[in-house]
Design an enzyme around this catalytic site. Structure first.
Site, PDB file in Angstrom:
ATOM      1  N   GLY A   1       0.950  -1.281  -0.179  1.00  0.00           N
ATOM      2  CA  GLY A   1       0.017   0.000  -0.032  1.00  0.00           C
ATOM      3  C   GLY A   1       0.539   1.123  -0.003  1.00  0.00           C
ATOM      4  N   ASP A   2       0.114   2.269  -0.090  1.00  0.00           N
ATOM      5  CA  ASP A   2       0.933   3.725  -0.121  1.00  0.00           C
ATOM      6  C   ASP A   2       1.731   3.753  -1.141  1.00  0.00           C
ATOM      7  OD1 ASP A   2      -0.425   4.202   2.293  1.00  0.00           O
ATOM      8  OD2 ASP A   2       1.056   3.073   3.411  1.00  0.00           O
TER       9      ASP A   2
ATOM     10  N   ASN B   1      -9.935   2.622   6.163  1.00  0.00           N
ATOM     11  CA  ASN B   1      -8.722   2.156   6.860  1.00  0.00           C
ATOM     12  C   ASN B   1      -7.407   2.683   6.428  1.00  0.00           C
ATOM     13  OD1 ASN B   1      -9.374   0.502   5.048  1.00  0.00           O
ATOM     14  ND2 ASN B   1      -8.282  -1.112   5.988  1.00  0.00           N
TER      15      ASN B   1
ATOM     16  N   HIS C   1      -5.509   8.039   0.564  1.00  0.00           N
ATOM     17  CA  HIS C   1      -4.790   8.254  -0.486  1.00  0.00           C
ATOM     18  C   HIS C   1      -4.410   9.752  -0.394  1.00  0.00           C
ATOM     19  CE1 HIS C   1      -5.690   4.465  -2.463  1.00  0.00           C
ATOM     20  NE2 HIS C   1      -7.050   4.834  -2.184  1.00  0.00           N
TER      21      HIS C   1
ATOM     22  N   THR D   1      -3.401   7.535  10.236  1.00  0.00           N
ATOM     23  CA  THR D   1      -3.198   7.487  11.377  1.00  0.00           C
ATOM     24  C   THR D   1      -1.913   8.423  11.919  1.00  0.00           C
ATOM     25  OG1 THR D   1      -1.544   5.773  10.923  1.00  0.00           O
ATOM     26  CG2 THR D   1      -3.824   4.940  11.695  1.00  0.00           C
TER      27      THR D   1
ATOM     28  N   PRO E   1       4.667   6.661  11.976  1.00  0.00           N
ATOM     29  CA  PRO E   1       5.697   6.496  10.752  1.00  0.00           C
ATOM     30  C   PRO E   1       5.384   5.250   9.996  1.00  0.00           C
ATOM     31  CG  PRO E   1       6.306   7.034  13.178  1.00  0.00           C
ATOM     32  CD  PRO E   1       4.767   6.508  13.366  1.00  0.00           C
TER      33      PRO E   1
ATOM     34  N   GLY F   1       7.026  13.245  -9.033  1.00  0.00           N
ATOM     35  CA  GLY F   1       6.706  14.339  -8.206  1.00  0.00           C
ATOM     36  C   GLY F   1       5.224  14.181  -7.755  1.00  0.00           C
TER      37      GLY F   1
HETATM   38  P1  GDP Z   1      -1.678   5.478  -1.938  1.00  0.00           P
HETATM   39  O1  GDP Z   1      -2.474   4.896  -0.904  1.00  0.00           O
HETATM   40  O2  GDP Z   1      -1.314   4.500  -2.856  1.00  0.00           O
HETATM   41  O3  GDP Z   1      -2.356   6.371  -2.737  1.00  0.00           O
HETATM   42  O4  GDP Z   1      -0.514   6.315  -1.517  1.00  0.00           O
HETATM   43  P2  GDP Z   1      -0.528   7.402  -0.557  1.00  0.00           P
HETATM   44  O5  GDP Z   1      -1.277   8.463  -0.781  1.00  0.00           O
HETATM   45  O6  GDP Z   1      -0.575   6.805   1.120  1.00  0.00           O
HETATM   46  O7  GDP Z   1       1.360   7.662  -0.562  1.00  0.00           O
HETATM   47  C1  GDP Z   1       1.879   8.273  -1.588  1.00  0.00           C
HETATM   48  C2  GDP Z   1       2.583   9.359  -1.084  1.00  0.00           C
HETATM   49  O8  GDP Z   1       3.418   9.784  -2.115  1.00  0.00           O
HETATM   50  C3  GDP Z   1       1.335  10.678  -1.186  1.00  0.00           C
HETATM   51  O9  GDP Z   1       2.079  11.589  -0.055  1.00  0.00           O
HETATM   52  C4  GDP Z   1       1.749  11.240  -2.471  1.00  0.00           C
HETATM   53  O10 GDP Z   1       1.495  12.665  -2.617  1.00  0.00           O
HETATM   54  C5  GDP Z   1       3.157  10.977  -2.728  1.00  0.00           C
HETATM   55  N1  GDP Z   1       3.635  10.729  -4.105  1.00  0.00           N
HETATM   56  C6  GDP Z   1       2.880  10.203  -5.162  1.00  0.00           C
HETATM   57  N2  GDP Z   1       3.455  10.090  -6.102  1.00  0.00           N
HETATM   58  C7  GDP Z   1       4.916  10.722  -5.977  1.00  0.00           C
HETATM   59  C8  GDP Z   1       5.959  10.999  -6.569  1.00  0.00           C
HETATM   60  O11 GDP Z   1       6.336  10.592  -7.733  1.00  0.00           O
HETATM   61  N3  GDP Z   1       6.898  11.540  -6.003  1.00  0.00           N
HETATM   62  C9  GDP Z   1       6.833  12.321  -4.626  1.00  0.00           C
HETATM   63  N4  GDP Z   1       7.677  12.915  -4.127  1.00  0.00           N
HETATM   64  N5  GDP Z   1       5.606  11.860  -3.898  1.00  0.00           N
HETATM   65  C10 GDP Z   1       4.710  11.140  -4.678  1.00  0.00           C
END
Ligand code: GDP
Length: 427
Positions: free
Chosen positions: A11-12, A37, A40, A303, A306, A416
């Site tokens: 995830g994430d 839970n 994004h 949450t 870390p 990014g």
């Molecule tokens: P998801 O649950 O799969 O949607 O992922 P999350 O949102 O929890 O985590 C992804 C994090 O990485 C978020 O804070 C996004 O803004 C960030 N993010 C996504 N793609 C990129 C990227 O290419 N570069 C950087 N620096 N951050 C990114």
């Protein structure tokens, strides 16, 4: 055409960003599993958002956002989220909620918390959103569908009474907590009814027509392959399938309509909750990656805790992509690695003295030690680059090395967090 956007790892991975980006040219975006839970994180012209229940396509006025039947629907949380985005200036989204979606009940959230408390040191690291008790009840056939809110009072109260008799035994004897009453639960459900009524819809019928009309549809997955209850690191998994295949069931569409499976893969690893994580790193090395990771550190969107950090894991990702049925890999958060002189990549697992590239079952995974290959870093900022050829050579080598190891084409590279920070590539 239906495209699924799913994760290969824990995830994430950045599914929210990729969904938001693809939603620009899509008509319908559907959440098909999981609940509030996980979150994004999305950054766009309205600001920064952490979505938990709403699909990531909710920021456009041309899209329809759907909560599919496979979702664990927490109605107050959904409404809080709608309010939050409206308050930040996002136009009121068009939302449909499946009449077959089941609701997270207040006692699911309570029981989740009580159980984690009881397990203490042996807990699952649950976000205490009620997801495991919710799905347990769904499959034990004592869950509540949205459609039941519209049932007559007597039938609904009768069912509540049967269900809470069982819950109260647990509350009284196992957890020693206050008991539930029929009236209180019924009252809560009536509040939910008022909130959800305008959105309730026969979603699979709606999607049947939409597919016939050639609409562009996205299925947005939550978490990733490692957290799938069947194919992941059981029991440290989530309680609903995180796989693209489940998109067909959790949305109510034919499986053969899913033509494209975009698997989102992060350029390094992170995980939340307990469970095996072979390429995990610790100490200063982990702290630095966590601090620089994502768009402001690798901390849980739900949450704030870390995240556990690690190097890229080719073994887990190859398996994670395979089990998703990947057609395209979106390789994300690559810009973060620009500070490293050298970047270790896990290319094998050593188990009982033998090296394997095949991802094992959990019992064997416990014994796995990472085998690393160290690649040179590119030591520069890659944000702002829009053409693949303009990436530094060592950066391209990193991408191409990983592509070869995982065996699926990396067709998008995200450099990014912003909506348009993407490099398309013909692999
Ligand atoms: P998801 O649950 O799969 O949607 O992922 P999350 O949102 O929890 O985590 C992804 C994090 O990485 C978020 O804070 C996004 O803004 C960030 N993010 C996504 N793609 C990129 C990227 O290419 N570069 C950087 N620096 N951050 C990114």
């Amino acid at each position: 055409m239906v495209t699924a956007i799913v994760g290969a790892n824990w995830g994430d991975e950045g599914k929210g960003k990729i969904t938001d980006m693809l939603a620009e040219t899509s008509d319908i975006i559907i959440r098909f599993q999981g609940g509030a839970n996980a979150g994004h994180t999305i950054i766009n012209n309205y600001g920064k958002f952490a979505l938990h229940t709403l699909p990531s396509g909710v920021f456009y006025d041309h899209t329809t956002s759907i909560i599919g039947n496979g979702v664990a629907l927490d109605i107050p949380k959904l409404f809080r989220e709608i309010k939050e985005i409206e308050e930040k200036g996002v136009p009121t989204p068009k939302i449909l909620v499946s009449d077959r979606a089941q609701m997270v009940m207040p006692y699911h959230v309570l029981l989740d918390g009580y159980e984690e408390e009881r397990l203490a040191g042996k807990s699952f690291g649950s976000t205490k959103s009620g997801i495991a008790p919710f799905y347990s009840d769904k499959y034990a056939k004592i869950g509540f569908q949205v459609s039941e809110l519209f049932d007559d009072e007597e039938s609904l109260k009768d069912k509540i009474s049967r269900v809470i008799t069982q819950k109260n035994v647990l509350l009284e004897h196992l957890y020693k907590k206050p008991l539930l009453t029929v009236d209180e639960v019924y009252q809560t459900l009536m509040e939910y009814k008022e909130m959800v009524s305008p959105y309730v819809c026969d979603v699979s019928a709606f999607l049947y027509e939409a597919i016939k009309q050639g609409k562009k549809i996205l299925l947005e997955g939550q978490l990733g392959s490692m957290k799938d209850p069947d194919h992941g690191i059981y029991p440290m998994v989530t309680s609903s399938s995180t796989l693209a295949a489940y998109g067909a069931i959790g949305a109510g569409i034919p499986p053969y309509e899913i033509k494209k499976i975009v698997t989102v893969v992060k350029a390094y690893s992170s995980a939340v909750g307990a469970g095996e994580f072979v390429s995990e790193i610790f100490g200063d090395e982990a702290d630095e990656l966590r601090r620089r990771g994502g768009d402001g550190g690798e901390f849980g969107a739900t949450t704030g805790r870390p995240r556990r950090m690690g190097w890229f894991d080719c073994v887990a990702t190859r398996y994670g992509c395979r089990i998703q049925g990947t057609t395209d890999v979106a390789f994300t958060v690559l810009d973060v690695l620009g500070y490293l002189d050298e970047i270790p990549v896990c290319v094998g697992y050593e188990i009982d003295g033998e090296v394997t590239k095949d991802f094992p079952v959990t019992a064997k995974l416990k014994k796995a030690k990472p085998v690393y290959k160290v690649l040179p870093g590119w030591k520069s900022e890659i944000r702002g680059i829009t053409k693949y050829e303009e990436l530094p050579e060592n950066c391209r080598n990193y991408i191409e090395f990983i592509e070869k190891e995982i065996g699926f084409p990396i067709t998008m590279v995200s450099n990014g967090p912003g909506r348009h920070e993407i490099i398309y590539r013909n692999a």
